[in-house]
Design an enzyme around this catalytic site. Structure first.
Site, PDB file in Angstrom:
ATOM      1  N   LYS A  73       0.775  -1.117  -0.078  1.00 61.22           N
ATOM      2  CA  LYS A  73       0.025  -0.114   0.001  1.00 61.22           C
ATOM      3  C   LYS A  73       0.991   1.198  -0.078  1.00 61.22           C
ATOM      4  CE  LYS A  73      -3.829   2.250   2.524  1.00 61.22           C
ATOM      5  NZ  LYS A  73      -4.752   2.062   3.857  1.00 61.22           N
ATOM      6  N   SER A 148      -9.691   2.189   2.928  1.00 54.81           N
ATOM      7  CA  SER A 148      -8.877   2.905   2.066  1.00 54.81           C
ATOM      8  C   SER A 148      -7.585   2.092   1.216  1.00 54.81           C
ATOM      9  CB  SER A 148      -7.982   3.940   2.892  1.00 54.81           C
ATOM     10  OG  SER A 148      -7.338   3.117   3.617  1.00 54.81           O
ATOM     11  N   SER A 172     -10.065  -0.114   7.188  1.00 56.65           N
ATOM     12  CA  SER A 172      -9.248  -0.089   5.933  1.00 56.65           C
ATOM     13  C   SER A 172      -8.607  -1.247   5.348  1.00 56.65           C
ATOM     14  CB  SER A 172      -8.306   1.122   6.091  1.00 56.65           C
ATOM     15  OG  SER A 172      -9.097   2.430   5.814  1.00 56.65           O
TER      16      SER A 172
END
Lengths: 482, 95
Positions: A73, A148, A172
């Site tokens: 990420k 997210s 997330s």
């Protein structure tokens, strides 16, 4: 079968047997990226040459993760590789150091595959807040992948990565994993060092794996954990976590959190959730009803505390030391204001405003102080429920993946998609989302909460639950190539 | 209900330049969000201690031993405007 059909553990076995090379494995994933990335937009940075180079080198190593391509990420710092956090503010930022967790998986032989898309600074539940365009859900590209960590979840679901690192502040990791039909694990707060994780809300942020199977999540988790002198909030778990063998749910006491499983949860989600519960019961689990009396106060408390921490953490983006700077300001204050006004996107500004308001003179006690008290009540709810049950469960999300654009102009409705996930972040307990089944062609996640610092037991139970449920569907754009 | 004045004050505290449309939009949205957050006031929290940290960590101290840290070159590598080994910024005090 194509290499893309294997779990990480299966792929590793093929590598060890010499049936495939690390380069072939990397090429398989790069090939799928080439094929579907235009549709999915899971990545913010790719470097095929680097991936193949590392695969060539790692293939010769004997690390436990040797030759396994890994997506990261874009909120985790990687030395020499851009780290944007999905923000214009960091569009040109190239870290000068690497996050501890990334260092640890790399040291075990993992191969760099790419940096994944995300809501700006990890604020959002749909990945639509990325400054570089939304990621699309591989199951239906008209829908969001969740957020997210939407890029990480979508990449794993689409076969663009065998596994990925994500971060979870209010859900997330788990929410996008649920929306994309993959496994997402948020460890106990502190189990994984936050050094090199770009801070959003420091008392909540936690790194974890997004994978196809629970055993893969456990394998990666082995290399994420550890007390880090560079993160004073990190803690050592008792013993290095093991990859679970064939476990059983026989006699395991599972409490269904009533407040997170009934009203407010879509009927189609509830139906799949109940089928999953029946499968757990069929495997010998003793299912009962658990109470979380303060569940309805989790979103209010979370949306005070997390934005308050964010407003302080994001003060560092001032155009001085790194990141974007607006030109033409007459003095330094004007430079700050122009830089932050132009560099941050809509949701980040909204949360900075909300957090600054909650911390401002005259409101601090009414908001921040009260929310910290609610946080204690939520943790007590967990402690009480764990007196009676070994694990707690709920659906991971109240709905399946929603349409792109559907909630982006309505922040409160978007925040409510975190209703089932924020309790674990408030209490610091580990929680995992595993696929429970499909509802109208879209994945539904089963969330399992474990006791703080008992992450390994949670992974064992989740693996047994995964076997009992037997979910093996993949989205069409992966199914057609495996 | 959050007033227009509050929104302007908060934006100033946060050093955020907003345009008129943003002021208006955030005033409305923050009001809606705060209304939901006010649900907390239903609870009697007078006897509850705030939870400051989920793991109940004590103050963590370490020996104060110097170790290598970022080089000046690395520390300046991402600076938007670097001059003579320092970050250059616009005037801090106006004439």
């Amino acid at each position: 079968m194509s290499l893309l059909g294997y779990s990480v553990l299966e792929a590793r076995e093929k590598l060890r047997q010499g049936e495939v090379s690390a380069v072939e494995l990397a090429e398989a994933y790069l090939g799928q990226i080439e094929r579907v990335e235009d549709e999915v937009n899971a990545y913010l940075h790719l470097d095929a040459e680097r991936t193949l180079d590392e695969a060539r080198r790692a293939g010769e190593g004997d690390g436990e993760l040797a030759g396994l391509p890994t997506a990261i990420k874009d909120v985790l710092c990687t030395r020499g590789i851009p780290t944007t956090c999905g923000s214009r503010m960091l569009e040109k930022f190239v870290p000068v150091y690497t996050a501890t967790c990334v260092d640890q998986v790399t040291a075990a032989g993992a191969v760099y595959l790419g940096k994944t898309n995300m809501d700006e600074f990890a604020m959002g539940s749909s990945t639509e807040n990325s400054a570089f365009g939304p990621t699309r859900n591989p199951w239906d590209t008209g829908r969001v992948p969740g957020g997210s960590s939407g890029g990480s979840a979508a990449a794993v679901a689409a076969g663009e990565a065998p596994w990925a690192l994500g971060t979870d502040t209010g859900g997330s990791i788990r929410q996008p994993a649920a929306f994309c039909g993959v496994v997402g694990f948020k460890p106990t707060y502190g189990a994984v060092s936050r050094y090199g994780l770009v801070a959003f809300a420091s008392s909540f942020d936690q790194v974890g794996p997004i994978t196809r199977t629970v055993r893969d999540a456990a394998l990666m988790f082995r290399f994420l954990v550890g007390k880090d002198p560079r993160d004073s909030t990190s803690v050592a778990l008792p013993g290095k976590p093991q990859v679970p063998g064939d476990g059983s749910l026989e006699g395991v006491r599972i409490g269904v959190v009533a407040e997170l499983s009934g009203e407010g949860i879509d009927a189609v989600v509830r139906r799949v959730f109940e089928e999953a519960l029946a499968a757990l019961e069929g495997a010998g689990a003793a299912i009962g009803e658990a109470a979380m009396p303060h569940a309805e106060y989790c979103i209010p408390a979370y949306y005070i505390l997390a934005p308050a921490e964010a407003s302080a953490n994001l003060a560092r983006y001032d155009g001085v030391r790194y990141g974007f700077r607006a030109e033409g300001a007459g003095d330094v204050i004007e430079m700050y204001e122009h830089t932050r006004g132009a560099g941050f996107g809509d949701e980040v500004k909204r949360r900075i405003m909300l957090g600054t308001y909650a911390l401002s003179a005259g409101y601090y006690e009414a908001y921040y102080g009260q929310a910290q008290k609610v946080r204690r009540l939520v943790r007590q709810d967990f402690e009480t429920a764990f007196g009676e049950f070994d694990f707690l469960v709920s659906p991971t999300t109240p709905t399946t993946a929603f349409a792109l654009g559907e909630k982006v102009d309505d922040p409160l409705t978007m925040y409510m998609s975190d209703v089932c996930t924020t309790p674990a972040n408030l209490a610091g307990t580990p929680a995992i989302s595993i696929p429970a089944g499909l509802a109208e062609g879209l994945p539904v996640g089963l969330q399992i909460f474990g006791r703080a610092c008992e992450d390994e037991k949670l992974l064992e139970a989740a693996h047994a639950a995964e076997q009992a449920i037997g979910f093996d569907a993949v989205p069409p754009l992966l199914a057609e190539v495996i | 209900m959050i007033r227009d004045d509050d929104v302007r004050h908060v934006a100033e505290l946060a050093r955020l330049e907003l345009d008129e449309q943003e002021f208006e939009r955030y005033a409305g949205q923050l009001s809606t969000i705060l209304e939901h957050i006010d649900k907390i006031s239903e609870l009697d929290l007078s006897q509850v201690e705030p939870l400051l940290h989920v793991l109940d960590l004590e103050s963590v101290m370490r020996e104060d031993e110097p170790t290598p840290s970022l080089s000046r070159e690395d520390a300046l590598a991402n600076g938007p405007e670097v001059q003579d080994g320092a970050f250059r910024v616009p005037p801090i005090v106006r004439e």
